[in-house]
Design a protein around this motif. Structure first.
Motif, PDB file in Angstrom:
ATOM      1  N   ASP A  70       8.943 -28.138 -12.983  1.00  0.00           N
ATOM      2  CA  ASP A  70       9.019 -28.295 -11.527  1.00  0.00           C
ATOM      3  C   ASP A  70       8.593 -29.682 -11.062  1.00  0.00           C
ATOM      4  O   ASP A  70       9.146 -30.218 -10.114  1.00  0.00           O
ATOM      5  CB  ASP A  70       8.172 -27.224 -10.834  1.00  0.00           C
ATOM      6  N   PRO A  72      14.708 -30.831  -9.232  1.00  0.00           N
ATOM      7  CA  PRO A  72      15.343 -29.514  -9.056  1.00  0.00           C
ATOM      8  C   PRO A  72      16.280 -29.470  -7.843  1.00  0.00           C
ATOM      9  O   PRO A  72      17.442 -29.039  -7.966  1.00  0.00           O
ATOM     10  CB  PRO A  72      14.151 -28.562  -8.873  1.00  0.00           C
ATOM     11  N   LEU A 110      19.246 -23.163  -6.813  1.00  0.00           N
ATOM     12  CA  LEU A 110      17.975 -23.461  -7.480  1.00  0.00           C
ATOM     13  C   LEU A 110      17.025 -22.291  -7.286  1.00  0.00           C
ATOM     14  O   LEU A 110      16.843 -21.807  -6.166  1.00  0.00           O
ATOM     15  CB  LEU A 110      17.359 -24.724  -6.859  1.00  0.00           C
ATOM     16  N   GLY A 127      13.293 -22.074  -7.790  1.00  0.00           N
ATOM     17  CA  GLY A 127      12.267 -23.085  -8.043  1.00  0.00           C
ATOM     18  C   GLY A 127      10.889 -22.534  -8.339  1.00  0.00           C
ATOM     19  O   GLY A 127      10.494 -21.506  -7.800  1.00  0.00           O
ATOM     20  N   GLN A 139       8.825 -16.648  -7.984  1.00  0.00           N
ATOM     21  CA  GLN A 139       8.579 -18.008  -7.518  1.00  0.00           C
ATOM     22  C   GLN A 139       7.144 -18.121  -7.024  1.00  0.00           C
ATOM     23  O   GLN A 139       6.707 -17.325  -6.194  1.00  0.00           O
ATOM     24  CB  GLN A 139       9.539 -18.340  -6.379  1.00  0.00           C
ATOM     25  N   SER A 153      13.500 -24.136 -12.165  1.00  0.00           N
ATOM     26  CA  SER A 153      12.368 -25.003 -12.513  1.00  0.00           C
ATOM     27  C   SER A 153      11.162 -24.116 -12.784  1.00  0.00           C
ATOM     28  O   SER A 153      11.004 -23.065 -12.166  1.00  0.00           O
ATOM     29  CB  SER A 153      12.085 -26.012 -11.399  1.00  0.00           C
ATOM     30  N   GLU A 182       6.371 -26.478  -2.282  1.00  0.00           N
ATOM     31  CA  GLU A 182       7.518 -26.201  -3.141  1.00  0.00           C
ATOM     32  C   GLU A 182       8.807 -26.234  -2.297  1.00  0.00           C
ATOM     33  O   GLU A 182       9.773 -26.902  -2.649  1.00  0.00           O
ATOM     34  CB  GLU A 182       7.336 -24.841  -3.823  1.00  0.00           C
ATOM     35  N   GLU A 207      12.030 -28.920  -2.402  1.00  0.00           N
ATOM     36  CA  GLU A 207      13.384 -28.441  -2.659  1.00  0.00           C
ATOM     37  C   GLU A 207      14.337 -28.937  -1.572  1.00  0.00           C
ATOM     38  O   GLU A 207      15.434 -29.407  -1.858  1.00  0.00           O
ATOM     39  CB  GLU A 207      13.400 -26.904  -2.728  1.00  0.00           C
TER      40      GLU A 207
END
Ligand SMILES: Cc1cc2nc3c(=O)[nH]c(=O)nc-3n(C[C@H](O)[C@H](O)[C@H](O)COP(=O)(O)OP(=O)(O)OC[C@H]3O[C@@H](n4cnc5c(N)ncnc54)[C@H](O)[C@@H]3O)c2cc1C
Lengths: 245, 293
Positions: free
Chosen positions: A115, A126, A137, A139, A155, A173, B76, B80
């Motif tokens: 990641d 990613p 994706l 992730g 996740q 990821s 996160e 993304e």
């Protein structure tokens, strides 16, 4: 059967890296190694193969010197390897372009990668790959399962974890906690040394980035250290009381 | 210059807005629940919590023509979205930044590199930015933004279930005083020996990665460091923490740092204001006693 691609990054061993008196990083003599989360990615990819059958292809965007990293990946269970040479430094968009230029000619179900990497920590790759390949994706996974044509992950988010899924091909990821990367047995390491590696070239231009400085951050701490506990305690209590106000 | 600031976390949103404020006019996108105030944006787009990155990013791309730059908080989700937008537009992304200036149409940014051992200062044509969490102190801005819905696009990701990590959730980023324990604490049970100090200073308990991740003596959301929370309290008390660079990267912005470690060569003593060389289990009770006086 799954066709897994794993993206591997090679970095300098940052634990061994020091900075000089001016704060400049001393890079000469520092060995390279496989980046931490890339090892988790390799382990995750190999486990997917072991569970579902199939093949794992490793891709490194690096230099001629990246063969050592690929051999390590082979020893861990990666079947085929492609090294794309032309890496000139950390620039995720260039890396993403280099990797997609190879991906578009490959058949695959899942692309696994770390990641964020331990050196630059950009965490961009990613999302970049999802945009450039057009594939979803999933992730920051700490578990991956394949169900027919769909991939499901847990996740890890900042405040919550989510169970999410998407159809293959997908990009996944992984976190550092997803697994404990295996230490390959000696025989496998020796066999890995003889396996061929496909070499490709990427001649990408770098975006307009100019590094003004890259120096160790200055510490302006007072550094009043007490080796005599009885002297230290009253001083520290005073500081705590001050800061509590 | 006009910026669009994006986050799925209200504090990251405010930190990112604080970084941008005064340098560009800005609107904000918040993906989450509850009322948003104090961000200082002209327009506020709200998006339902849990909306996947691609649905939000494709929506942003639709209105991107109104903006010069996109600034995302580095969660996160934020990474993304930022990565996806960079991939679709080809814009360079300056990531994990904690300093941002504009001059002559270029962005000057600072970020940590080599796992936190150096700081890179760069000048680039970046139009996408992610803001390192917890490095900037979030300010409250007066504003009554016009509220709008972001055009949300279909996602390729299906969200089956969301499980909150722990109700209440510690906000180390906001703590004024943090008492942080390292591997030197020895066991989960020993944490109770530190709690009197945490209570006495009205602080929050935190830990190094081994404590939070590898051994699970504290919950993951209490981890300070490069891969954990970036904190900036008035006072950071490090107990039995060696002070590896990845830990320092998370607490470097603390105003005052106190360290207690039995090894006088521990690197934490290079990164503290006041230190005592000795055993935490002998020293901490004495500090608590003195504080009560
Ligand atoms: C990519 C990457 C990301 C990372 N991210 C993070 C992160 O976010 N946060 C983080 O913390 N680490 C992170 N690390 C790990 C980091 O490198 C160190 O391993 C970690 O910070 C060490 O934790 P520690 O200080 O608790 O343990 P140790 O290094 O084992 O130190 C323990 C210390 O306790 C002292 N001690 C022992 N007993 C006592 C006693 N009774 N009294 C007083 N002192 C005592 C010892 O002298 C020693 O200095 C990361 C590493 C990598 C590679």
């Amino acid at each position: 059967m799954v066709n897994v691609i794993v993206l591997i990054k090679q970095i300098i061993d940052i634990d061994q890296m020091k900075t000089d008196s001016e704060g400049k990083p001393i890079l000469s003599g520092i060995p390279y190694r496989v980046e931490n989360l890339s090892k988790n990615a390799i382990e995750a990819a190999v486990q997917l193969k072991e569970k579902n059958g199939g093949k794992v292809t490793g891709i490194i965007f690096g230099t001629e010197a990246s063969t050592a990293a690929m051999k390590e990946a082979y020893a861990m269970g990666v079947d085929e390897g492609i090294i794309i040479t032309g890496y000139k430094g950390s620039n995720p968009i260039v890396t993403a372009k280099a990797i997609t230029s190879i991906l578009k000619n490959l058949q695959y179900d899942i692309v696994v990668l770390g990641d964020q990497s331990a050196d630059s920590y950009t965490g961009m790759l990613p999302g970049l790959l999802s945009a450039m390949t057009g594939f979803p994706l999933l992730g920051n996974a700490n578990s991956i399962t394949i169900n027919g044509r769909s991939v499901r992950i847990t996740q890890v988010g900042e405040a919550e974890n989510a169970e999410i899924e998407a159809d293959m091909p997908a990009i996944v990821s992984v976190t550092q906690e997803i697994n404990q990367p295996r230490l390959p047995p000696v025989l496998q390491i020796m066999a890995a040394g003889r396996k061929p590696i496909r070499m490709e070239k990427y001649d990408g231009s770098f975006s307009n980035v100019n590094v003004i400085s890259n120096l160790a951050p200055k510490s302006e701490r007072k550094k009043k250290i007490f080796e005599k506990v009885d002297e230290g305690i009253p001083e520290i209590v005073k500081v705590i009381k001050e800061e509590m106000r | 210059m006009k910026a669009l600031v994006v986050s799925d976390d209200i504090n990251f949103l405010k930190q990112a807005c604080t970084l941008v404020n005064g340098k560009a006019e800005y609107d904000a996108v918040y993906v989450g629940e509850g009322r948003v105030s104090g961000v200082g944006a002209s327009t506020l787009y709200t998006v339902k919590k849990g909306t996947p990155y691609d649905a939000v990013a494709d929506g942003i791309l639709e209105i991107m023509g109104n903006y010069d730059i996109i600034v995302a908080g580095s969660t996160e989700f934020g990474r993304e979205v930022a990565g996806y937008i960079a991939g679709k537009t080809g814009y360079y992304a300056a990531t994990e930044i904690f300093s941002l200036e504009f001059s002559n149409g270029k962005a000057k940014t600072k970020r940590f590199f080599y796992g936190g051992k150096t700081v890179i200062e760069e000048e680039s044509d970046a139009k996408v930015f992610t803001v390192a969490p917890g490095v900037i102190e979030a300010k409250e801005f007066e504003s009554k933004p016009e509220e709008k819905d972001l055009p949300i696009k279909p996602s390729k990701v299906r969200v089956n279930k969301v499980v909150p990590k722990n109700a209440g959730g510690v906000r180390l980023e906001d703590a004024k005083i943090i008492v942080s324990v390292g591997r030197g604490i020895g066991s989960k049970e020993n944490i109770s020996k530190i709690e009197p100090l945490v209570n006495a200073v009205k602080g929050e308990l935190a830990g190094s990665r081994p404590v939070c991740m590898d051994y699970g003596w504290l919950s993951e959301d209490r981890q300070v460091g490069l891969s954990g929370k970036k904190v900036s309290p008035k006072l950071y008390i490090a107990l039995g923490i060696s002070g590896q660079i990845q830990h320092i990267a998370g607490m470097r912005n603390s105003k005052t740092v106190i360290a207690i470690n039995k090894d006088k060569n521990a690197p934490i003593f290079q990164e503290c204001d006041y230190g005592i060389v000795g055993d935490i289990f002998a020293i901490v009770p004495k500090i608590v006693e003195e504080l009560k006086k």
